[in-house]
Motif scaffolding. Structure first.
Motif, short mmCIF file in Angstrom:
data_model
loop_
_atom_site.label_atom_id
_atom_site.label_comp_id
_atom_site.label_asym_id
_atom_site.label_seq_id
_atom_site.Cartn_x
_atom_site.Cartn_y
_atom_site.Cartn_z
N GLU B 183 0.83 -1.21 0.00
CA GLU B 183 0.00 0.00 0.00
C GLU B 183 0.85 1.25 0.00
OE1 GLU B 183 -3.46 -1.23 2.98
OE2 GLU B 183 -3.72 0.83 2.21
N PHE B 184 1.96 1.18 0.75
CA PHE B 184 2.88 2.31 0.77
C PHE B 184 3.46 2.54 -0.62
CE2 PHE B 184 6.15 5.17 1.87
CZ PHE B 184 7.37 4.70 1.39
N TRP B 185 3.97 1.48 -1.24
CA TRP B 185 4.60 1.63 -2.55
C TRP B 185 3.62 2.09 -3.61
CZ3 TRP B 185 9.45 2.43 -2.92
CH2 TRP B 185 10.35 1.84 -2.02
N ARG B 186 2.37 1.64 -3.49
CA ARG B 186 1.35 2.08 -4.44
C ARG B 186 1.17 3.59 -4.36
NH1 ARG B 186 -1.88 -2.18 -4.01
NH2 ARG B 186 -2.89 -1.41 -2.14
N ARG B 187 1.14 4.10 -3.14
CA ARG B 187 0.94 5.54 -2.96
C ARG B 187 2.16 6.32 -3.43
NH1 ARG B 187 -0.17 9.82 1.78
NH2 ARG B 187 -2.43 10.01 1.56
N VAL B 188 3.35 5.73 -3.22
CA VAL B 188 4.57 6.37 -3.72
C VAL B 188 4.54 6.43 -5.25
CG1 VAL B 188 7.09 6.12 -3.94
CG2 VAL B 188 6.00 5.75 -1.72
N ASP B 189 4.16 5.32 -5.86
CA ASP B 189 4.10 5.28 -7.33
C ASP B 189 3.11 6.29 -7.87
OD1 ASP B 189 4.61 1.66 -7.54
OD2 ASP B 189 6.04 3.34 -7.42
N GLU B 190 2.02 6.50 -7.13
CA GLU B 190 1.01 7.47 -7.57
C GLU B 190 1.55 8.89 -7.62
OE1 GLU B 190 -2.30 6.89 -4.91
OE2 GLU B 190 -2.84 4.99 -5.88
N LEU B 191 2.66 9.14 -6.93
CA LEU B 191 3.28 10.47 -6.99
C LEU B 191 3.75 10.79 -8.40
CD1 LEU B 191 5.53 10.49 -3.79
CD2 LEU B 191 3.52 11.92 -4.19
N GLY B 192 4.11 9.76 -9.16
CA GLY B 192 4.64 10.01 -10.49
C GLY B 192 5.91 10.84 -10.41
N GLN B 193 5.90 11.99 -11.06
CA GLN B 193 7.08 12.86 -11.07
C GLN B 193 7.18 13.73 -9.82
OE1 GLN B 193 9.45 12.67 -13.44
NE2 GLN B 193 8.19 10.93 -14.07
N GLN B 194 6.13 13.75 -9.01
CA GLN B 194 6.16 14.60 -7.81
C GLN B 194 7.13 14.02 -6.78
OE1 GLN B 194 2.27 16.04 -6.16
NE2 GLN B 194 1.50 14.67 -7.74
N ALA B 195 7.69 14.90 -5.97
CA ALA B 195 8.67 14.47 -4.97
C ALA B 195 7.99 13.89 -3.74
CB ALA B 195 9.52 15.66 -4.56
N TYR B 196 8.64 12.89 -3.16
CA TYR B 196 8.22 12.37 -1.86
C TYR B 196 8.78 13.27 -0.77
CZ TYR B 196 7.97 8.84 1.94
OH TYR B 196 7.73 8.16 3.12
N TYR B 197 10.09 13.53 -0.83
CA TYR B 197 10.73 14.50 0.06
C TYR B 197 10.90 15.81 -0.69
CZ TYR B 197 12.10 10.79 3.34
OH TYR B 197 12.11 9.76 4.25
N PRO B 198 10.67 16.95 -0.05
CA PRO B 198 10.93 18.23 -0.71
C PRO B 198 12.44 18.43 -0.87
CG PRO B 198 10.40 18.60 1.60
CD PRO B 198 10.22 17.12 1.36
N PRO B 199 12.85 19.34 -1.77
CA PRO B 199 14.27 19.62 -1.91
C PRO B 199 14.86 20.19 -0.61
CG PRO B 199 12.94 21.14 -3.23
CD PRO B 199 12.02 20.11 -2.67
N VAL B 200 16.14 19.88 -0.37
CA VAL B 200 16.84 20.44 0.79
C VAL B 200 17.59 21.68 0.28
CG1 VAL B 200 18.43 20.00 2.67
CG2 VAL B 200 17.13 18.10 1.70
N ARG B 201 17.11 22.83 0.67
CA ARG B 201 17.63 24.08 0.12
C ARG B 201 18.89 24.50 0.85
NH1 ARG B 201 12.39 27.85 0.15
NH2 ARG B 201 13.89 29.35 -0.65
N MET B 202 19.98 23.84 0.47
CA MET B 202 21.27 24.04 1.13
C MET B 202 22.34 23.92 0.05
SD MET B 202 22.90 21.59 4.09
CE MET B 202 22.01 22.29 5.49
N PRO B 203 23.37 24.80 0.06
CA PRO B 203 24.46 24.65 -0.90
C PRO B 203 25.07 23.26 -0.80
CG PRO B 203 24.66 26.71 0.33
CD PRO B 203 23.55 25.94 0.97
N GLY B 204 25.29 22.65 -1.97
CA GLY B 204 25.83 21.29 -1.99
C GLY B 204 24.74 20.24 -2.10
N LEU B 205 23.51 20.62 -1.82
CA LEU B 205 22.37 19.70 -1.96
C LEU B 205 21.47 20.21 -3.07
CD1 LEU B 205 21.76 18.63 1.75
CD2 LEU B 205 23.01 17.46 -0.05
N ASP B 206 20.29 20.71 -2.73
CA ASP B 206 19.35 21.05 -3.79
C ASP B 206 19.23 22.55 -4.03
OD1 ASP B 206 17.50 18.49 -2.17
OD2 ASP B 206 18.77 18.25 -3.96
N GLY B 207 20.23 23.32 -3.58
CA GLY B 207 20.23 24.74 -3.93
C GLY B 207 19.79 25.66 -2.82
#
Lengths: 137, 207
Positions: B183-207
């Motif tokens: 059930e967990f994986w099904r819901r993760v798959d339903e995200l499609g291109q959407q992120a599960y975790y938001p970006p980490v806004r830090m230099p060296g990571l996601d900006g």
């Protein structure tokens, strides 16, 4: 015996009376159970006092002491209590005004550790805190 | 300070805590109160708080990212490049934390008030109501009344669909392994291109 779940814990109220969607709490038990203190000006909590909208309907006398219909009061506030199961458990919605999330101060909380000792976040003032939420699941 | 969002309590969290042999407070939060107070929807989530109790980094993943989505679901193995990226990201985040520990507000990683405000997740009446529903469901489940509690847990999920904490905790209360199951994986798959975790806004990571 009724249990009231507040955002920070739970209290048991012995002489509470449940009548359908209504929950009557003796005034003497009110503050301990809900955080609201009754006064002639209405119900008060933190710096806020709310006059009772229809005192004759929200207050009643039983066996020589007065009770408040707390469910009706909560509805009047726009944050109805959640009534669980057969009315023996009620859950209070946190008040919007008390939410500190929009501000810069880290909201305080008190929780037990694995050994049951209680800790408050605020007792760690003076240290930097790296606060991480996680789960075994 | 770690806080276990674990409705099954110390019994569920203790084995992990003991393995870590922490010197820091390791707290148990059955009713997910901290997640409500800080408007968090997933784990792990980190907040940095200075000596005066002020937030200098609002809730964010502590370096982690969506690499787990490339896990082999039978063997639980991660591709090598994903494993290396996890290592790298953890290192970057830990270095940032150490920089702040030593340099305090002079650290570039401690955010100014305006940046903290901008990054803070928003509170809402739905979130507050969802938390009250969750508390009620959790209380009933904790007291051997899971069938009475389940509809309240479901209502919490309905009111706050972005909360993976509510969704996974409900699964775990029914059956501990379920939070990482189909059930967990099904819901993760339903995200499609959407992120599960938001970006980490830090230099060296996601900006």
């Amino acid at each position: 015996m009724v249990t009231i779940l507040t955002p920070n814990g739970e209290t048991r109220v012995e002489n509470a009376v449940v009548e359908g969607e209504e929950l009557w709490i003796p005034l003497a038990a009110l503050e301990n159970a809900t955080g609201w203190e009754w006064s002639e000006d209405g119900l008060c909590r933190d710096q806020l006092c709310v006059p009772l909208p229809a005192p004759d309907e929200l207050l009643r006398e039983e066996h020589g002491s007065r009770s408040l219909n707390y469910a009706a009061f909560a509805r009047h506030r726009g944050e109805p209590l959640l009534r669980g199961a057969n009315g023996d458990v009620w859950s209070q919605v946190e008040r919007g005004e008390s939410s500190a999330a929009a501000g810069l101060q880290a909201p305080d909380f008190e929780l037990p550790d694995v050994d049951g000792h209680r800790h408050r976040l605020s007792q760690y003032r003076g240290s930097k805190v790296f606060l991480v939420t996680w789960a075994s699941w | 300070m770690t806080v276990a969002c674990d409705s099954a309590g110390a019994e569920a969290a203790a084995p992990w805590i003991r393995r870590a042999s922490p010197t820091h407070p390791s707290l148990i939060d059955r009713r997910h109160r901290v997640a409500e107070l800080y408007n968090q929807v997933n784990v792990p989530t980190a907040v940095w708080i200075d000596e005066d109790g002020r937030i200098v980094r609002p809730p964010e993943p502590p370096g982690t990212f969506d690499g787990f989505r490339r896990m082999d679901r039978q063997s639980f193995k991660l591709p090598e490049d994903v494993r290396q990226e996890y290592s790298r990201r953890n290192r970057v985040y830990a270095d940032a934390l150490r920089d702040w520990a030593h340099r305090g507000e002079a650290s570039e990683f401690a955010l100014a008030a305006a940046q903290v405000e901008e990054r803070q997740p928003a509170a809402s009446p739905e979130a507050r109501r969802a938390a009250a529903c969750f508390r009620l469901g959790e209380y009933l489940a904790e007291n051997g009344r899971f069938e009475e509690g389940a509809p309240w847990l479901e209502e919490a999920i309905r009111l706050r669909p972005e909360s993976w904490n509510f969704f996974r905790q409900k699964l775990a209360l029914g059956q501990p392994e379920a939070a990482g199951g189909p059930e967990f994986w099904r819901r993760v798959d339903e995200l499609g291109q959407q992120a599960y975790y938001p970006p980490v806004r830090m230099p060296g990571l996601d900006g």
